[in-house]
Design a protein around this motif. Structure first.
Motif, PDB file in Angstrom:
ATOM      1  N   MET A 164      -8.063  -1.604   2.376  1.00  0.00           N
ATOM      2  CA  MET A 164      -8.344  -2.308   1.126  1.00  0.00           C
ATOM      3  C   MET A 164      -8.530  -1.330  -0.030  1.00  0.00           C
ATOM      4  SD  MET A 164     -10.913  -5.347   2.399  1.00  0.00           S
ATOM      5  CE  MET A 164     -11.145  -5.941   0.737  1.00  0.00           C
ATOM      6  N   MET A 165      -9.160  -0.167   0.255  1.00  0.00           N
ATOM      7  CA  MET A 165      -9.331   0.844  -0.786  1.00  0.00           C
ATOM      8  C   MET A 165      -7.977   1.358  -1.252  1.00  0.00           C
ATOM      9  SD  MET A 165     -12.573   1.415  -1.520  1.00  0.00           S
ATOM     10  CE  MET A 165     -12.656   3.096  -2.085  1.00  0.00           C
ATOM     11  N   HIS A 166      -7.069   1.571  -0.300  1.00  0.00           N
ATOM     12  CA  HIS A 166      -5.729   2.038  -0.653  1.00  0.00           C
ATOM     13  C   HIS A 166      -4.986   1.003  -1.488  1.00  0.00           C
ATOM     14  CE1 HIS A 166      -5.572   5.036   2.970  1.00  0.00           C
ATOM     15  NE2 HIS A 166      -6.477   5.347   2.070  1.00  0.00           N
ATOM     16  N   GLU A 167      -5.147  -0.260  -1.130  1.00  0.00           N
ATOM     17  CA  GLU A 167      -4.479  -1.326  -1.883  1.00  0.00           C
ATOM     18  C   GLU A 167      -5.017  -1.398  -3.312  1.00  0.00           C
ATOM     19  OE1 GLU A 167      -4.984  -4.932   0.253  1.00  0.00           O
ATOM     20  OE2 GLU A 167      -3.690  -4.333   1.936  1.00  0.00           O
ATOM     21  N   ALA A 168      -6.320  -1.278  -3.481  1.00  0.00           N
ATOM     22  CA  ALA A 168      -6.914  -1.318  -4.818  1.00  0.00           C
ATOM     23  C   ALA A 168      -6.455  -0.123  -5.641  1.00  0.00           C
ATOM     24  CB  ALA A 168      -8.443  -1.340  -4.703  1.00  0.00           C
ATOM     25  N   ARG A 169      -6.392   1.039  -5.027  1.00  0.00           N
ATOM     26  CA  ARG A 169      -5.930   2.244  -5.714  1.00  0.00           C
ATOM     27  C   ARG A 169      -4.504   2.059  -6.228  1.00  0.00           C
ATOM     28  NH1 ARG A 169      -4.445   6.547  -1.473  1.00  0.00           N
ATOM     29  NH2 ARG A 169      -2.817   4.949  -1.249  1.00  0.00           N
ATOM     30  N   ASP A 170      -3.614   1.622  -5.354  1.00  0.00           N
ATOM     31  CA  ASP A 170      -2.208   1.489  -5.741  1.00  0.00           C
ATOM     32  C   ASP A 170      -1.989   0.350  -6.720  1.00  0.00           C
ATOM     33  OD1 ASP A 170      -1.731   3.618  -4.112  1.00  0.00           O
ATOM     34  OD2 ASP A 170      -0.783   2.480  -2.495  1.00  0.00           O
ATOM     35  N   LYS A 171      -2.768  -0.705  -6.601  1.00  0.00           N
ATOM     36  CA  LYS A 171      -2.665  -1.802  -7.557  1.00  0.00           C
ATOM     37  C   LYS A 171      -3.003  -1.328  -8.964  1.00  0.00           C
ATOM     38  CE  LYS A 171      -4.520  -6.390  -8.665  1.00  0.00           C
ATOM     39  NZ  LYS A 171      -5.510  -7.436  -8.301  1.00  0.00           N
ATOM     40  N   ALA A 172      -4.050  -0.509  -9.091  1.00  0.00           N
ATOM     41  CA  ALA A 172      -4.438  -0.002 -10.412  1.00  0.00           C
ATOM     42  C   ALA A 172      -3.358   0.906 -10.986  1.00  0.00           C
ATOM     43  CB  ALA A 172      -5.765   0.741 -10.309  1.00  0.00           C
ATOM     44  N   LEU A 173      -2.754   1.730 -10.143  1.00  0.00           N
ATOM     45  CA  LEU A 173      -1.678   2.610 -10.608  1.00  0.00           C
ATOM     46  C   LEU A 173      -0.482   1.799 -11.096  1.00  0.00           C
ATOM     47  CD1 LEU A 173      -1.709   5.412  -7.876  1.00  0.00           C
ATOM     48  CD2 LEU A 173      -2.760   5.467 -10.145  1.00  0.00           C
ATOM     49  N   LEU A 174      -0.126   0.770 -10.357  1.00  0.00           N
ATOM     50  CA  LEU A 174       1.030  -0.057 -10.735  1.00  0.00           C
ATOM     51  C   LEU A 174       0.748  -0.868 -11.992  1.00  0.00           C
ATOM     52  CD1 LEU A 174       2.173  -1.229  -7.190  1.00  0.00           C
ATOM     53  CD2 LEU A 174       3.469   0.238  -8.754  1.00  0.00           C
ATOM     54  N   GLU A 175      -0.484  -1.350 -12.134  1.00  0.00           N
ATOM     55  CA  GLU A 175      -0.819  -2.098 -13.348  1.00  0.00           C
ATOM     56  C   GLU A 175      -0.627  -1.225 -14.585  1.00  0.00           C
ATOM     57  OE1 GLU A 175      -4.767  -3.482 -12.711  1.00  0.00           O
ATOM     58  OE2 GLU A 175      -4.143  -5.289 -11.612  1.00  0.00           O
ATOM     59  N   ALA A 176      -1.046   0.022 -14.507  1.00  0.00           N
ATOM     60  CA  ALA A 176      -0.852   0.936 -15.633  1.00  0.00           C
ATOM     61  C   ALA A 176       0.628   1.221 -15.842  1.00  0.00           C
ATOM     62  CB  ALA A 176      -1.617   2.231 -15.390  1.00  0.00           C
ATOM     63  N   ALA A 177       1.337   1.487 -14.754  1.00  0.00           N
ATOM     64  CA  ALA A 177       2.757   1.838 -14.861  1.00  0.00           C
ATOM     65  C   ALA A 177       3.567   0.718 -15.497  1.00  0.00           C
ATOM     66  CB  ALA A 177       3.310   2.189 -13.487  1.00  0.00           C
TER      67      ALA A 177
ATOM     68  N   LEU B  58       4.897   3.890  -3.862  1.00  0.00           N
ATOM     69  CA  LEU B  58       4.963   2.829  -4.869  1.00  0.00           C
ATOM     70  C   LEU B  58       6.418   2.404  -5.060  1.00  0.00           C
ATOM     71  CD1 LEU B  58       2.508   4.366  -7.512  1.00  0.00           C
ATOM     72  CD2 LEU B  58       1.961   2.740  -5.680  1.00  0.00           C
ATOM     73  N   PRO B  59       7.016   1.766  -4.065  1.00  0.00           N
ATOM     74  CA  PRO B  59       8.432   1.397  -4.177  1.00  0.00           C
ATOM     75  C   PRO B  59       8.706   0.406  -5.300  1.00  0.00           C
ATOM     76  CG  PRO B  59       7.430   0.306  -2.283  1.00  0.00           C
ATOM     77  CD  PRO B  59       6.423   1.305  -2.796  1.00  0.00           C
ATOM     78  N   GLN B  60       7.662  -0.265  -5.787  1.00  0.00           N
ATOM     79  CA  GLN B  60       7.847  -1.210  -6.892  1.00  0.00           C
ATOM     80  C   GLN B  60       8.379  -0.517  -8.148  1.00  0.00           C
ATOM     81  OE1 GLN B  60       5.124  -0.679  -5.083  1.00  0.00           O
ATOM     82  NE2 GLN B  60       4.030  -2.584  -4.585  1.00  0.00           N
TER      83      GLN B  60
ATOM     84  N   LYS C 169     -13.744   9.112  -3.655  1.00  0.00           N
ATOM     85  CA  LYS C 169     -14.224   7.893  -3.000  1.00  0.00           C
ATOM     86  C   LYS C 169     -13.213   6.758  -3.131  1.00  0.00           C
ATOM     87  CE  LYS C 169     -19.198   8.767  -3.446  1.00  0.00           C
ATOM     88  NZ  LYS C 169     -20.485   8.285  -4.023  1.00  0.00           N
ATOM     89  N   GLY C 170     -12.460   6.762  -4.219  1.00  0.00           N
ATOM     90  CA  GLY C 170     -11.438   5.743  -4.404  1.00  0.00           C
ATOM     91  C   GLY C 170     -10.126   6.052  -3.720  1.00  0.00           C
ATOM     92  N   HIS C 171     -10.140   7.089  -2.884  1.00  0.00           N
ATOM     93  CA  HIS C 171      -8.982   7.499  -2.086  1.00  0.00           C
ATOM     94  C   HIS C 171      -7.820   8.034  -2.932  1.00  0.00           C
ATOM     95  CE1 HIS C 171     -10.210   6.197   2.039  1.00  0.00           C
ATOM     96  NE2 HIS C 171     -11.097   5.534   1.308  1.00  0.00           N
ATOM     97  N   HIS C 172      -8.138   8.625  -4.063  1.00  0.00           N
ATOM     98  CA  HIS C 172      -7.143   9.389  -4.814  1.00  0.00           C
ATOM     99  C   HIS C 172      -7.176  10.819  -4.301  1.00  0.00           C
ATOM    100  CE1 HIS C 172      -6.016   6.404  -7.840  1.00  0.00           C
ATOM    101  NE2 HIS C 172      -7.296   6.043  -7.879  1.00  0.00           N
ATOM    102  N   ALA C 173      -6.049  11.291  -3.782  1.00  0.00           N
ATOM    103  CA  ALA C 173      -5.978  12.620  -3.194  1.00  0.00           C
ATOM    104  C   ALA C 173      -5.334  13.599  -4.163  1.00  0.00           C
ATOM    105  CB  ALA C 173      -5.184  12.588  -1.890  1.00  0.00           C
ATOM    106  N   SER C 174      -5.809  14.814  -4.129  1.00  0.00           N
ATOM    107  CA  SER C 174      -5.173  15.884  -4.893  1.00  0.00           C
ATOM    108  C   SER C 174      -3.867  16.285  -4.210  1.00  0.00           C
ATOM    109  CB  SER C 174      -6.102  17.099  -4.951  1.00  0.00           C
ATOM    110  OG  SER C 174      -6.104  17.790  -3.705  1.00  0.00           O
ATOM    111  N   PRO C 175      -3.017  17.030  -4.895  1.00  0.00           N
ATOM    112  CA  PRO C 175      -1.900  17.657  -4.181  1.00  0.00           C
ATOM    113  C   PRO C 175      -2.429  18.550  -3.059  1.00  0.00           C
ATOM    114  CG  PRO C 175      -1.578  17.815  -6.547  1.00  0.00           C
ATOM    115  CD  PRO C 175      -2.984  17.310  -6.333  1.00  0.00           C
TER     116      PRO C 175
END
Length: 439
Positions: free
Chosen positions: A1-14, A248-250, A413-419
């Motif tokens: 669920m954390m991963h889904e929330a993270r990617d949803k926020a990225l896609l909303e901005a994109a 993010l295949p979308q 904590k939001g599962h955003h990873a660095s390179p």
């Protein structure tokens, strides 16, 4: 669920990227007539000065701190001392303002003769496309908050010798920025080449292999023994962006990693960042259209030449801009990459990986890949609580150090990873100190 929330926020901005707005910004840039570095700096309607002021105003309207960062330069294509200025906007991080992610495009343009500063030089794709991506990213991301700082920069002087990149790199070093990544966008607005070949769903991403800054006889000897020629920080930034696009295949865009610093015999502003020791990559189209870049406006034998908006693919430009927006948001949300990443395990059946603790990390990913593998293959999780006295380590039982490349990423904590930072000579994301590293 954390991963889904993270990617949803990225896609909303994109997906706030507006194709019509990109087109309108290109039209505005073209309307300056020429943006040649040697053109007028004080004419309010025509020339590089007016264009830089416009870019600053656009980003100032987003509530960002805006600076005109300049230097006086000369060179083969700048015969007399000339003031070259970049439009730079800063979105301060809420938690780690010295950790900086930078997006760049160059605002200057040219025609066939690089010293011709009077002819109309629309520069729609080269590099109006990169400039409007910077401005669009600022519009979207300035409405959000991020732990790290994002810098948006429209650079001048690229066509005359990559001067804008050098000026920004010097400024970053003088300000003490911990530059995590420079995403340089140069020619990102067409999908078909001059031969008619089209690739509307691919963007090329150029990254250096052995790092330029700090590479000396000592580092070369260490890489000869231990590897690392394919793990400069920019190469691992490239892997990160490729993985993000896959996740993010979308976005509808495939990243084609090109493992060289730039195109054959050519270059962009990210090279100046690399020279300073900052991780930097170049986004550019999958296939270039040479009839519509660096050309006098003309028609010959029924073929039109010139870099005009009519030759661009705006849906493609929107896709590349969306990837940049998602990447900036992800990088600025993640902890900085770890430092001091090392692997050991000679004449042992196990491998130990060590690194310096990252204060803002919730946990870490310890990655590995076969030495002949292109991308990171598998990883394990290490809790930040497992680190003591600022040092972290992980023992990989039954893993022979000889057969793998190892690396570590810091995760929020939001599962955003660095390179991932590779445990190889020269792998650290920070510039190499003059005294060297990996003592």
């Amino acid at each position: 669920m954390m991963h889904e929330a993270r990617d949803k926020a990225l896609l909303e901005a994109a997906f706030e990227v507006d194709e019509a707005r990109l087109r309108a910004d290109i039209d505005r840039l073209v309307a300056f007539g020429t943006r040649h570095t040697l053109s007028s700096q004080d004419d309010p309607e025509r020339g590089i000065g007016a264009a830089v002021s416009w870019a600053m105003d656009e980003m100032r309207h987003d509530g960002l701190t805006v600076e005109r960062v300049c230097d006086t330069v000369t060179g083969d294509r700048i015969p007399t001392p000339t003031r070259v200025c970049n439009a730079v906007a800063i979105q301060r991080g809420t938690e780690r303002p010295d950790d900086v992610v930078i997006i760049t495009g160059h605002i200057d343009s040219r025609v066939t003769d690089p010293l011709d500063f009077t002819s109309d030089a629309p520069g729609a794709n080269d590099d109006g496309s990169g400039t409007v991506a910077v401005i669009e990213a600022a519009r979207i991301l300035s409405k959000r908050q991020f732990p790290a700082t994002i810098v948006y920069a429209a650079l001048s002087g690229e066509e005359q010798g990559l001067f804008g990149g050098r000026i920004l790199a010097d400024h970053a070093a003088a300000e003490g920025w911990n530059v995590i990544a420079n995403l340089n966008n140069d020619i990102i607005g067409n999908s078909c080449g001059s031969d008619g070949h089209c690739e509307p769903d691919v963007v090329r991403l150029f990254s250096e292999g052995p790092r330029r800054q700090g590479y000396d006889e000592r580092l070369g000897a260490m890489q000869h023994r231990l590897g690392g020629e394919n793990d400069a920080p920019s190469r691992n930034l490239s892997r990160y962006l490729d993985a993000l696009a896959e996740r993010l295949p979308q976005l509808g865009l495939d990243v084609r990693q090109i493992w060289r610093t730039d195109r054959w015999g050519r270059g962009g502003d990210h090279i100046r960042m690399l020279e300073k020791g900052f991780p930097a990559v170049r986004f550019t189209v999958a296939v270039e259209d040479y009839d519509h870049q660096h050309q006098d406006l003309r028609t010959e034998d029924g073929t039109f030449y010139g870099d005009v908006a009519a030759e661009m693919d705006f849906p493609y430009l929107a896709k590349v801009t969306r990837l940049n927006v998602a990447a900036l948001a992800a990088l600025a949300s993640a902890p900085p990459p770890p430092s001091g990443v090392k692997a050991s395990g000679a004449v042992s059946t196990d491998t130990e990986v060590k690194w310096n603790a990252v204060p803002s990390a919730d946990h870490y990913q310890v990655w590995m890949r076969r030495t002949d593998a292109a991308n990171w293959e598998k990883h394990g999780h290490i809790a930040a609580t497992a680190c003591t006295d600022g040092q972290c380590s992980a023992t990989l039982d039954g893993i022979r150090v000889d057969d793998w490349i190892f690396g570590v990423a810091a995760v929020s904590k939001g599962h955003h990873a660095s390179p991932v930072v590779a445990a190889v000579p020269g792998g650290d994301f920070r510039p190499i100190e003059e005294s060297g590293e990996d003592d």
